[in-house]
Design an enzyme around this catalytic site. Structure first.
Site, PDB file in Angstrom:
ATOM      1  NE  ARG A 104      -3.885   0.631   1.876  1.00  0.00           N
ATOM      2  CZ  ARG A 104      -5.119   0.730   2.379  1.00  0.00           C
ATOM      3  NH1 ARG A 104      -5.349   1.517   3.406  1.00  0.00           N
ATOM      4  NH2 ARG A 104      -6.117   0.063   1.851  1.00  0.00           N
ATOM      5  CG  HIS A 131      -8.390   0.163  -2.901  1.00  0.00           C
ATOM      6  ND1 HIS A 131      -7.636  -0.927  -2.529  1.00  0.00           N
ATOM      7  CD2 HIS A 131      -9.093   0.525  -1.787  1.00  0.00           C
ATOM      8  CE1 HIS A 131      -7.861  -1.195  -1.247  1.00  0.00           C
ATOM      9  NE2 HIS A 131      -8.745  -0.343  -0.778  1.00  0.00           N
ATOM     10  CD  GLN A 134     -13.090  -1.854  -0.577  1.00  0.00           C
ATOM     11  OE1 GLN A 134     -12.254  -1.741   0.295  1.00  0.00           O
ATOM     12  NE2 GLN A 134     -14.279  -2.382  -0.350  1.00  0.00           N
ATOM     13  CG  ASP A 219     -13.386   6.501  -1.382  1.00  0.00           C
ATOM     14  OD1 ASP A 219     -13.377   6.433  -0.134  1.00  0.00           O
ATOM     15  OD2 ASP A 219     -12.365   6.327  -2.087  1.00  0.00           O
ATOM     16  CB  CYS A 259     -13.917   1.332  -0.095  1.00  0.00           C
ATOM     17  SG  CYS A 259     -13.239   2.996   0.018  1.00  0.00           S
ATOM     18  NE  ARG A 287     -10.328  -5.142   0.731  1.00  0.00           N
ATOM     19  CZ  ARG A 287      -9.553  -4.135   1.136  1.00  0.00           C
ATOM     20  NH1 ARG A 287     -10.101  -3.060   1.640  1.00  0.00           N
ATOM     21  NH2 ARG A 287      -8.238  -4.179   0.972  1.00  0.00           N
TER      22      ARG A 287
HETATM   23  N1  NVA Z   1      -9.803   6.723  -1.748  1.00  0.00           N
HETATM   24  C1  NVA Z   1      -9.448   6.338  -0.392  1.00  0.00           C
HETATM   25  C2  NVA Z   1      -9.723   4.881  -0.174  1.00  0.00           C
HETATM   26  C3  NVA Z   1      -9.437   4.416   1.230  1.00  0.00           C
HETATM   27  C4  NVA Z   1      -9.644   2.924   1.407  1.00  0.00           C
HETATM   28  C5  NVA Z   1      -7.985   6.659  -0.150  1.00  0.00           C
HETATM   29  O1  NVA Z   1      -7.160   6.434  -1.052  1.00  0.00           O
HETATM   30  O2  NVA Z   1      -7.662   7.153   0.921  1.00  0.00           O
HETATM   31  N1   CP Z   2     -11.230   0.084   2.421  1.00  0.00           N
HETATM   32  C1   CP Z   2      -9.971  -0.008   2.857  1.00  0.00           C
HETATM   33  O1   CP Z   2      -9.034  -0.285   2.112  1.00  0.00           O
HETATM   34  O2   CP Z   2      -9.836   0.179   4.199  1.00  0.00           O
HETATM   35  P1   CP Z   2      -8.485   0.390   5.006  1.00  0.00           P
HETATM   36  O3   CP Z   2      -7.900   1.704   4.571  1.00  0.00           O
HETATM   37  O4   CP Z   2      -8.921   0.408   6.449  1.00  0.00           O
HETATM   38  O5   CP Z   2      -7.549  -0.734   4.722  1.00  0.00           O
END
Ligand code: NVA
Ligand code: CP
Length: 301
Positions: A104, A131, A134, A219, A259, A287
């Site tokens: 990540r 992502h 997800q 989101d 998500c 997930r």
């Molecule tokens: N769009 C959000 C998704 C979090 C799971 C981010 O990148 O922070």
């Molecule tokens: N939806 C998602 O990826 O959640 P986290 O940021 O908690 O991993």
């Protein structure tokens, strides 16, 4: 032979994705029955986190444990990656000791470079651009509640972000219509939209978009790394909240997804998030099952 990676949904064929989603539901059943299934005994997943996470970390770590394997949490704060060791070198070293790596991070190019130098499968667990993990859970959840998503109308409301880009890929692989409603200046990747113009429409009015939707998804307005823009974005996204008024324009059996984490009162009203049409808790749980299906696909085939 170079290993199979999962950097975007497009790393799977349409048939592979459908098979993986069915397998995710089967693994969920196996897990709920309490049956022992340990296809990854003694295997190790390295998990590199340069951004925060609740769901992604817990689901990958639990999934590996349930499969009889182990997951290693590697925060960039505590590894040499965070002190500037080149990605190429880190990839060669880490992949020589584990069976798969989950990352990540911010720039999507980092996971691409890591994958290029890795001797084991690399999984994108969120970048600024995509992502895909997800989306596995989202698509599994839709299928479990409503059957095939093929030919359905999915409406994305809000920022044209990493999740939105991944929805575009899903629309192409699973053959649904995706209508994106975002403020001007917050459109998703234009090349991706152009590539999938047969399935994707971009509008700037949430109400126009929501009419006849089978699924409405949103989101956060400001993603991780955009914290400084939060105030400006709250103003710019005025009119893009998913609330009961917006949901009332969708089809009667429309579902709501997010998500998570969510901000009640910003991108979604508390009423919608906590309504029975909202499947966000199943979506979060899936997930676990979807990523177990992914790990099995990448490591056991
Ligand atoms: N769009 C959000 C998704 C979090 C799971 C981010 O990148 O922070
Ligand atoms: N939806 C998602 O990826 O959640 P986290 O940021 O908690 O991993």
């Amino acid at each position: 032979m170079s290993p199979r990676h999962f950097l975007t949904l497009k790393d799977l064929s349409s048939a592979e994705l459908k098979q993986l989603l069915s397998r995710a539901s089967e693994l969920k059943k196996i897990h709920r029955e309490g049956a022992l299934y340990e296809p990854l005994k003694n295997r190790v997943l390295g998990m590199i986190f340069e951004k925060s996470s609740t769901r992604t970390r817990v689901s990958f770590e639990s999934g590996m444990a349930q499969f009889g394997g182990h997951a290693l949490f590697l925060s960039s704060r505590d590894t040499q990656l965070g002190r500037g060791e080149p990605v190429e070198d880190s990839a060669r070293v880490i992949s020589s000791m584990v069976d798969a790596v989950m990352i990540r991070t911010f720039e999507h190019s980092l996971v691409e470079t890591f994958a290029q130098y890795s001797s084991v499968p690399v999984i994108n667990a969120l970048t600024d651009d995509y992502h895909p993990c997800q989306l596995l859970a989202d698509m599994q959840t839709y299928q479990e509640h409503r059957g095939s998503i093929e030919g359905k109308k999915v409406v994305w409301v809000g920022d044209g972000n990493n999740m939105c880009n991944s929805y575009i890929n899903a629309a192409s692989l699973l053959d649904f219509q995706l209508v994106i409603a975002c403020p001007k200046g917050y459109e998703p990747n234009p090349e991706l939209v152009a590539e999938h113009q047969d399935r994707v429409t971009v509008l700037h009015d949430a109400k126009d978009a929501a009419k006849g939707a089978d699924l409405i998804v949103t989101d956060v307005f400001a993603s991780m790394g955009q914290e400084d823009e939060q105030e400006q974005r709250l103003k710019d996204f005025d009119g893009f909240q998913v609330n009961t008024d917006l949901m009332s324009l969708a089809n009667k059996d429309a579902l709501f997804m997010h998500c998570l984490p969510a901000h009640r009162g910003e991108e979604v009203s508390a009423e919608v998030l906590d309504h029975p049409d909202s499947v966000v808790w199943d979506e979060a749980e899936n997930r676990l099952h979807a990523q177990k299906a992914l790990l099995e696909f990448l490591l056991c085939n």
